[in-house]
Design a protein around this motif. Structure first.
Motif, PDB file in Angstrom:
ATOM      1  N   GLY A  84      -5.947  -8.914   0.880  1.00 51.76           N
ATOM      2  CA  GLY A  84      -5.064 -10.049   1.102  1.00 51.76           C
ATOM      3  C   GLY A  84      -3.965  -9.803   2.113  1.00 51.76           C
ATOM      4  N   GLN A  85      -3.949  -8.617   2.713  1.00 54.97           N
ATOM      5  CA  GLN A  85      -2.942  -8.277   3.725  1.00 54.97           C
ATOM      6  C   GLN A  85      -3.585  -8.299   5.110  1.00 54.97           C
ATOM      7  OE1 GLN A  85      -1.573  -4.526   2.149  1.00 54.97           O
ATOM      8  NE2 GLN A  85      -0.434  -5.498   0.483  1.00 54.97           N
ATOM      9  N   LEU A  86      -2.764  -8.474   6.147  1.00 54.87           N
ATOM     10  CA  LEU A  86      -3.290  -8.858   7.456  1.00 54.87           C
ATOM     11  C   LEU A  86      -3.484  -7.712   8.439  1.00 54.87           C
ATOM     12  CD1 LEU A  86      -1.297 -12.188   7.897  1.00 54.87           C
ATOM     13  CD2 LEU A  86      -3.594 -11.843   6.945  1.00 54.87           C
ATOM     14  N   GLY A  87      -2.831  -6.569   8.210  1.00 50.61           N
ATOM     15  CA  GLY A  87      -3.112  -5.396   9.028  1.00 50.61           C
ATOM     16  C   GLY A  87      -2.521  -5.401  10.423  1.00 50.61           C
ATOM     17  N   TYR A  88      -1.458  -6.181  10.666  1.00 50.01           N
ATOM     18  CA  TYR A  88      -0.816  -6.147  11.980  1.00 50.01           C
ATOM     19  C   TYR A  88      -0.141  -4.792  12.179  1.00 50.01           C
ATOM     20  CZ  TYR A  88      -1.109 -11.286  11.451  1.00 50.01           C
ATOM     21  OH  TYR A  88      -1.534 -12.568  11.247  1.00 50.01           O
ATOM     22  N   LYS A 112      10.828  -1.087   6.787  1.00 54.29           N
ATOM     23  CA  LYS A 112       9.655  -1.480   5.995  1.00 54.29           C
ATOM     24  C   LYS A 112       8.416  -1.560   6.880  1.00 54.29           C
ATOM     25  CE  LYS A 112       7.488  -2.873   2.323  1.00 54.29           C
ATOM     26  NZ  LYS A 112       7.242  -1.956   1.177  1.00 54.29           N
ATOM     27  N   ALA A 113       8.550  -2.165   8.043  1.00 55.07           N
ATOM     28  CA  ALA A 113       7.399  -2.276   8.939  1.00 55.07           C
ATOM     29  C   ALA A 113       6.911  -0.903   9.384  1.00 55.07           C
ATOM     30  CB  ALA A 113       7.757  -3.135  10.145  1.00 55.07           C
ATOM     31  N   LYS A 114       7.841  -0.011   9.702  1.00 55.80           N
ATOM     32  CA  LYS A 114       7.447   1.330  10.138  1.00 55.80           C
ATOM     33  C   LYS A 114       6.790   2.115   9.004  1.00 55.80           C
ATOM     34  CE  LYS A 114       9.440   3.765  13.257  1.00 55.80           C
ATOM     35  NZ  LYS A 114       8.572   3.534  14.432  1.00 55.80           N
ATOM     36  N   SER A 115       7.206   1.860   7.774  1.00 56.43           N
ATOM     37  CA  SER A 115       6.574   2.547   6.645  1.00 56.43           C
ATOM     38  C   SER A 115       5.110   2.162   6.503  1.00 56.43           C
ATOM     39  CB  SER A 115       7.323   2.235   5.343  1.00 56.43           C
ATOM     40  OG  SER A 115       7.034   0.929   4.868  1.00 56.43           O
ATOM     41  N   LEU A 116       4.749   1.004   7.086  1.00 57.69           N
ATOM     42  CA  LEU A 116       3.365   0.531   7.054  1.00 57.69           C
ATOM     43  C   LEU A 116       2.641   0.809   8.374  1.00 57.69           C
ATOM     44  CD1 LEU A 116       4.078  -2.847   5.232  1.00 57.69           C
ATOM     45  CD2 LEU A 116       2.951  -0.837   4.260  1.00 57.69           C
ATOM     46  N   GLY A 117       3.272   1.588   9.246  1.00 55.98           N
ATOM     47  CA  GLY A 117       2.623   2.031  10.471  1.00 55.98           C
ATOM     48  C   GLY A 117       2.887   1.193  11.700  1.00 55.98           C
ATOM     49  N   ALA A 118       3.868   0.289  11.647  1.00 59.89           N
ATOM     50  CA  ALA A 118       4.112  -0.608  12.776  1.00 59.89           C
ATOM     51  C   ALA A 118       4.817   0.091  13.927  1.00 59.89           C
ATOM     52  CB  ALA A 118       4.937  -1.814  12.329  1.00 59.89           C
TER      53      ALA A 118
END
Length: 442
Positions: A84-88, A112-118
């Motif tokens: 259900g997540q978009l993977g941007y 938060k975004a960087k913690s998800l690899g952004a």
């Protein structure tokens, strides 16, 4: 010599692809047409030996002016890789001219975004008023270049010190435009001089440097940077927008080993005063967006960044225009196809057969293991039946991922529906859809 497996296919005739462009451009709404079957002996050919750009990623802009910054839950939906997540993987943020009192507002979002690899791109709309010749946040020109370079470095350090590192630093948003909001005008010569004098020290702060984010990606603003070897060494990314122009290949960027970023665009003419004009207008504009993504990839862009991530015409609804706040829209899922199945891969040659009907486009990508993803956009009212593909190998297995456009902001008929397919039997491509084929190499 490799053996290529040639297969036949069956296509439906498509309506003409709607025009697309910037937010100030009109998109023609296509009418329904009756389905007419067309037979051909030629396949869609995938040539993995012909390589183009490596795809870095996809994403959008934080929502600072519109309302509150993106929440942790929204960032997780946008940048997570779970169900259900978009993977941007690219987030653009604004560098406020007001210093730390505003910078602190985006720290949590960036963390938060960087913690998800952004990857984080930071863009200023204007220098602080004390550094400009008109002492206003609107228009004017930069008067104190030393002060501005110091200001940008102080922003980078502040974010680093707060665990929210910036990856790419832009020097100015849309230096060419005449508007009544935060802005600053630069000439190509001023951009050249600034990058020449300060580029190395800005990069030494621990960021990549970007120029020039022109509204129409006018190469007159970036060619001088690339044509001077000394100045070219000071810039890493060539960025720009495609409002009414700029959607073209840019060979000089690749020749100089730089990254080619599309850093802002949006489409919102399906609404008038936040009221949807018609279901067909929304669906047509959704498909124009999907086609734009394929076009950007075919033209060699490494990165695609949409405007606000949370807006009724964007990836998450905001409660206006018939959308539901924080819910993923059709456009959010369309972008997810590219984020999940093109990011980190090398684009390879995908050739539609000569005489293929209008309304269909394709791009293809390979990963380090040689697996292939094919992203198909069907902008017509007709199902494309029995599409066959010519591959350089016999597929070990294949999965089809489908998202079909809805006709309201809160509706997506199919989200990211997955099913196993046998390529030998051909693949159906739904009307008004983005379909990705994930093909595993033996």
């Amino acid at each position: 010599m490799r053996k290529t497996i040639y297969l036949t296919y069956l296509l439906s005739v498509f309506s003409l692809l709607p025009s697309y462009g910037g937010s100030n451009e009109k998109i023609t709404v296509s009418g329904e047409i009756s389905s007419v079957e067309v037979h051909s002996a030629a396949p869609l050919i995938i040539d993995t030996d012909t390589e183009y750009q490596k795809v870095i990623g996809f994403g959008g802009m934080n929502t600072k002016w519109q309302a509150s910054t993106l929440s942790d839950n929204e960032i997780t939906t946008l940048y997570g890789n779970g169900e259900g997540q978009l993977g941007y993987n690219v987030l653009r943020v604004r560098i406020s001219p007001n210093g730390e009192r505003d910078w602190k507002q985006i720290v949590g979002t960036v963390r938060k975004a960087k913690s998800l690899g952004a990857t984080i791109l930071a863009t200023p709309w204007t220098p602080p008023v004390g550094l400009k010749n008109n002492h206003s946040i609107v228009q004017g020109e930069l008067a104190d270049t030393d002060g501005y370079a110091a200001y940008l470095k102080s922003f980078v350090r502040y974010m680093q010190n707060n665990g929210a590192d910036i990856d790419v630093l832009s020097i100015q948003n849309e230096p060419d435009i005449d508007v009544k909001y935060e802005s600053c005008q630069w000439s190509p010569a001023q951009i050249y001089d600034f990058v020449k004098k300060y580029g190395a020290e800005l990069r030494a702060a621990g960021v990549k440097l970007m120029a020039s984010e022109h509204s129409k990606f006018n190469h007159d603003f970036t060619d001088p940077l690339l044509q001077d070897e000394q100045v070219a060494a000071n810039v890493d990314c060539i960025g720009g927008h495609i409002y009414g122009g700029g959607l073209v290949s840019y060979d000089l960027v690749a020749q100089k080993g730089k990254e080619y970023w599309m850093t802002e665009h949006y489409l919102n003419k399906a609404w008038k005063d936040k009221v949807l004009t018609s279901p067909e207008a929304l669906r047509t504009e959704n498909m124009a967006f999907a086609e734009e993504l394929n076009n950007c990839m075919n033209l060699g862009f490494n990165v695609y960044i949409w405007w606000y991530l949370r807006r009724f015409y964007s990836m998450l609804g905001d409660g206006d225009g018939g959308s539901v706040r924080s819910e993923v829209t059709t456009r959010g899922y369309f972008l997810s196809h590219f984020a999940k199945y093109a990011t980190g891969r090398i684009r390879v040659k995908a050739t539609l057969p000569e005489g293929a009907p209008s309304g269909i486009s394709a791009t293809a990508y390979k990963n380090a293991e040689g697996d292939i993803s094919v992203i198909l956009v069907n902008s017509s009212a007709n199902v494309m039946r029995g599409l066959k593909i010519a591959l350089p190998f016999k597929a070990a297995k294949a999965v089809k991922v489908v998202t079909t456009s809805g006709t309201t902001p809160a509706e997506t008929v199919k989200e990211m529906a997955q099913s196993k397919v046998k390529l030998a039997g051909g693949v159906d491509v739904d009307a008004y859809s983005v379909v990705t084929l994930l093909i595993k190499k033996p």
